[in-house]
Design a protein around this motif. Structure first.
Motif, short mmCIF file in Angstrom:
data_model
loop_
_atom_site.label_atom_id
_atom_site.label_comp_id
_atom_site.label_asym_id
_atom_site.label_seq_id
_atom_site.Cartn_x
_atom_site.Cartn_y
_atom_site.Cartn_z
N GLU A 283 2.00 6.44 0.74
CA GLU A 283 2.71 6.22 2.00
C GLU A 283 4.12 5.70 1.78
OE1 GLU A 283 -1.10 5.02 4.83
OE2 GLU A 283 0.31 3.48 4.21
N GLY A 284 4.30 4.96 0.69
CA GLY A 284 5.59 4.36 0.40
C GLY A 284 5.68 3.98 -1.06
N ALA A 285 6.80 3.35 -1.45
CA ALA A 285 7.09 2.95 -2.84
C ALA A 285 7.35 4.18 -3.70
CB ALA A 285 6.00 2.04 -3.40
N MET A 286 6.96 4.12 -4.99
CA MET A 286 7.34 5.18 -5.94
C MET A 286 6.20 5.62 -6.83
SD MET A 286 11.02 3.83 -7.36
CE MET A 286 12.51 3.93 -6.34
N TYR A 287 4.94 5.36 -6.40
CA TYR A 287 3.84 5.52 -7.35
C TYR A 287 2.64 6.23 -6.73
CZ TYR A 287 6.74 1.80 -9.12
OH TYR A 287 7.82 1.06 -9.51
N SER A 288 1.88 6.90 -7.61
CA SER A 288 0.55 7.39 -7.28
C SER A 288 -0.43 6.57 -8.10
CB SER A 288 0.43 8.87 -7.65
OG SER A 288 0.21 9.65 -6.51
N PHE A 289 -1.59 6.29 -7.51
CA PHE A 289 -2.59 5.45 -8.20
C PHE A 289 -3.97 6.09 -8.06
CE2 PHE A 289 -4.94 1.31 -8.74
CZ PHE A 289 -4.43 0.99 -9.99
N PRO A 290 -4.16 7.25 -8.72
CA PRO A 290 -5.43 7.95 -8.58
C PRO A 290 -6.58 7.24 -9.28
CG PRO A 290 -4.08 9.02 -10.24
CD PRO A 290 -3.22 7.96 -9.60
N GLN A 291 -7.76 7.36 -8.70
CA GLN A 291 -8.98 6.89 -9.34
C GLN A 291 -9.50 8.01 -10.24
OE1 GLN A 291 -13.62 6.00 -8.33
NE2 GLN A 291 -12.15 5.62 -6.68
N THR B 91 -5.98 -25.38 -6.18
CA THR B 91 -5.22 -25.53 -4.94
C THR B 91 -4.38 -24.28 -4.75
OG1 THR B 91 -5.09 -27.92 -5.22
CG2 THR B 91 -3.52 -26.92 -3.69
N VAL B 92 -4.72 -23.48 -3.74
CA VAL B 92 -3.96 -22.25 -3.48
C VAL B 92 -2.70 -22.64 -2.72
CG1 VAL B 92 -4.00 -19.94 -2.47
CG2 VAL B 92 -6.09 -20.91 -3.42
N ARG B 93 -1.54 -22.29 -3.29
CA ARG B 93 -0.27 -22.76 -2.72
C ARG B 93 0.59 -21.65 -2.10
NH1 ARG B 93 2.07 -27.42 -3.71
NH2 ARG B 93 4.04 -26.61 -4.57
N ALA B 94 0.36 -20.41 -2.48
CA ALA B 94 1.20 -19.32 -1.98
C ALA B 94 0.42 -18.02 -2.00
CB ALA B 94 2.48 -19.20 -2.81
N MET B 95 0.91 -17.07 -1.22
CA MET B 95 0.32 -15.73 -1.17
C MET B 95 1.42 -14.70 -1.35
SD MET B 95 -1.76 -13.88 1.93
CE MET B 95 -2.00 -12.10 1.93
N VAL B 96 1.15 -13.69 -2.16
CA VAL B 96 2.08 -12.59 -2.40
C VAL B 96 1.63 -11.37 -1.60
CG1 VAL B 96 2.97 -10.97 -4.13
CG2 VAL B 96 2.66 -13.39 -4.72
N ILE B 97 2.58 -10.71 -0.92
CA ILE B 97 2.34 -9.36 -0.41
C ILE B 97 3.39 -8.44 -1.02
CG2 ILE B 97 1.21 -10.00 1.76
CD1 ILE B 97 3.92 -9.47 3.18
N ILE B 98 2.98 -7.21 -1.32
CA ILE B 98 3.90 -6.19 -1.82
C ILE B 98 3.89 -5.07 -0.80
CG2 ILE B 98 4.51 -4.69 -3.75
CD1 ILE B 98 2.71 -6.43 -5.54
N ASN B 99 4.97 -4.93 -0.06
CA ASN B 99 5.02 -4.01 1.08
C ASN B 99 6.35 -3.25 1.10
OD1 ASN B 99 4.31 -2.80 3.57
ND2 ASN B 99 5.46 -4.35 4.69
N PRO B 100 6.28 -1.90 0.90
CA PRO B 100 5.14 -1.06 0.53
C PRO B 100 4.58 -1.43 -0.84
CG PRO B 100 6.92 0.30 1.41
CD PRO B 100 7.48 -1.09 1.20
N GLY B 101 3.32 -1.00 -1.06
CA GLY B 101 2.56 -1.50 -2.19
C GLY B 101 2.90 -0.89 -3.53
N ASN B 102 2.84 -1.70 -4.56
CA ASN B 102 2.96 -1.28 -5.95
C ASN B 102 1.76 -1.89 -6.69
OD1 ASN B 102 3.63 -0.73 -8.59
ND2 ASN B 102 5.41 -2.07 -8.66
#
Length: 491
Positions: free
Chosen positions: A386-394, A210-221
């Motif tokens: 675009e925002g937050a404090m991180y780079s996430f290179p592939q 049973t899915v009860r909630a959804m999280v968004i992280i804005n700006p993303g981390n």
């Protein structure tokens, strides 16, 4: 001999399931190397002051006076502290029942909750009720409190973006729930496709969850993307259709490094949409003093605000908050100054604006330096932060490197990050700690090292990476993100 209560074999299984990559194997190895005398650059966690960011003057002056109120009685106090800091310290002390050493209300000091409500009203254009605002020891404590309230057992699911901040996977494991991943699209600058949400919910339900909630992280981390107003409307409509609580992690709302998508809160978009959805959808929003241009991670100040949550539920949340008696009071004072900073005409205004603007402008430049640096490296692809404090290179790892990692019993990106750490002293977090698509590898690094150190750090990274690729490249192709990739991932 029978096992005792705190022997490993008898521990709560949920505790054993918890994983938190930000302080995991890489961090522990970095700490060991540091003890051995190696210079380590800890880019594994968004901890601005640890990487040289200077504290803002005005809030530290206010809290210093609150911590040592006898200074206010010194006839020379005005020679050291500006009048507006003195006035603000007196104001906050008047809100307490015995200074910073006394417990506050379990929801936080009423006067500071009122300041938070006024901040929210200025930001969103709609009134906020201080009675629906709880002050917390950082945003993380608030997130954990709400998840603990929602999750009833292993068949309760929480929709979480992947890649995700490990707080969510760890807390969901600790409270015995199920993480339901929805995938952000790297090829679309980590955008959110609402079709992925429907697929994730359908798959979870097919497993009896049973899915009860959804999280968004804005700006993303860790991904650094900013959600558009149109995206937020889609999310809100989806949550309304599926009867989900929306948890809005908005701790990076001051950290915006482009002009096309400014931060807009989920609450504002919800209330702009009007009835019936604005009166029905349940929303909890989180903020903190740890991020933005404040970076006061160690002060542990935060809050959550509840929208459309029933009064009985609010009472239950208050009851549980009361077990801890009080959020820390100095953190509450920092939060008060964050939401009510110096205003035009105040003695400290110009200095405050100069300091805060300087930090944000430097972070914007550092985001660009890091993105450009990663994209100049062999087999590395990085979206702009675009925002937050991180780079996430592939990191497109050659098959030989993946095979070498397997022989050591390591996930391939953990292997890469450990090699990076040993060679350069740069401590990062492997992408597997955040969740990622099968066969695709990343790392997360903060953009927080001092601006003057950035070119040397990126040069060191490039040298290591190119040598690594040369060593392991076998010209049979590399791991890479593929258009329309739908492979599964475990978090």
């Amino acid at each position: 001999m029978s096992h005792k209560g705190l022997d490993y074999e008898t521990l709560n299984e949920n505790v054993k399931k918890v994983q938190y990559a930000v302080r995991g194997e890489l961090y522990l190895r970095a700490s060991e190397l540091q003890k051995e005398g190696k210079k380590i650059i800890f880019t594994n966690v968004g901890n601005p002051h640890a990487l040289g960011q200077k504290p803002l003057t005005f809030p530290r002056q206010v809290v210093a006076l609150c911590q040592a109120p006898f200074l206010l009685d010194d006839p020379n106090v005005g020679l050291v502290f500006p009048a507006d800091a003195i006035a603000r310290a007196k104001h906050y002390l008047s809100l307490t029942t015995g200074g910073l050493g006394a417990y506050s209300d379990s929801r936080g000091l009423p006067g500071i909750r009122k300041e938070v409500a006024e901040f929210i009203e200025r930001r969103d254009g709609y009134p906020s009720d201080p009675e629906l605002i709880f002050l917390t020891d950082g945003a993380s404590k608030g997130v954990m409190q709400i998840l603990n309230t929602i999750i009833r057992g292993e068949k309760d699911g929480i929709l979480v973006p992947v890649p995700q901040y490990p707080l969510y996977s760890a807390a969901i494991s600790l409270f015995g729930g199920s993480l339901v991943p929805y995938y952000l699209e790297e090829t679309a600058n980590w955008g959110l496709d609402v079709n992925n949400l429907h697929s994730s919910v359908a798959e979870a339900r097919s497993k009896g969850i049973t899915v009860r909630a959804m999280v968004i992280i804005n700006p993303g981390n860790p991904t650094g993307q900013c959600l558009s107003e149109a995206n937020l409307k889609e999310i809100l409509n989806f949550c309304n259709q599926e009867n989900l609580v929306l948890l809005g992690d908005e701790v990076y709302q001051q950290n915006i490094y482009q002009d096309e998508r400014p931060f807009i809160s989920a609450r504002k978009v919800l209330l702009d949409m009007g009835p019936p959805i604005s009166k029905e959808l349940q929303l909890v929003s989180f903020h903190t003093v740890s991020k933005g241009y404040w970076g006061e991670c160690g002060q542990r100040g935060g809050y959550f605000e509840m929208t459309n949550i029933p009064p009985q539920t609010v009472d239950e949340i208050y009851k549980v908050a009361s077990i801890s008696l009080s959020p820390n009071v100095p953190g509450q004072i920092f939060l008060g100054v964050m939401v009510n900073p110096p205003k035009p005409g105040d003695i400290s205004y110009l200095q405050f604006m100069r300091e805060s603007k300087g930090i944000l402008e430097s972070l914007r430049r550092r985001a660009q330096i890091m993105t450009d640096g990663f994209n100049s490296c062999r087999n590395v692809v990085c979206n702009f932060t675009e925002g937050a404090m991180y780079s996430f290179p592939q990191i497109r790892l050659p098959p030989k490197a993946i095979e070498a990692a397997k022989k050591l019993g390591k996930v391939a990106d953990v292997f890469y990050c450990l090699k990076l750490l040993e060679a350069t002293g740069i401590s990062t977090v492997p992408g597997s700690g955040f969740g990622q698509k099968e066969g695709v590898f990343h790392l997360r690094t903060t953009i927080l090292p001092a601006e003057e150190d950035m070119p040397a750090i990126m040069e060191s990274f490039k040298k290591f990476n190119d040598e690594f690729m040369e060593q392991y490249e076998d010209h049979r192709g590399y791991s890479r993100i593929r258009e329309g990739e739908t492979s599964r991932v475990s978090c």
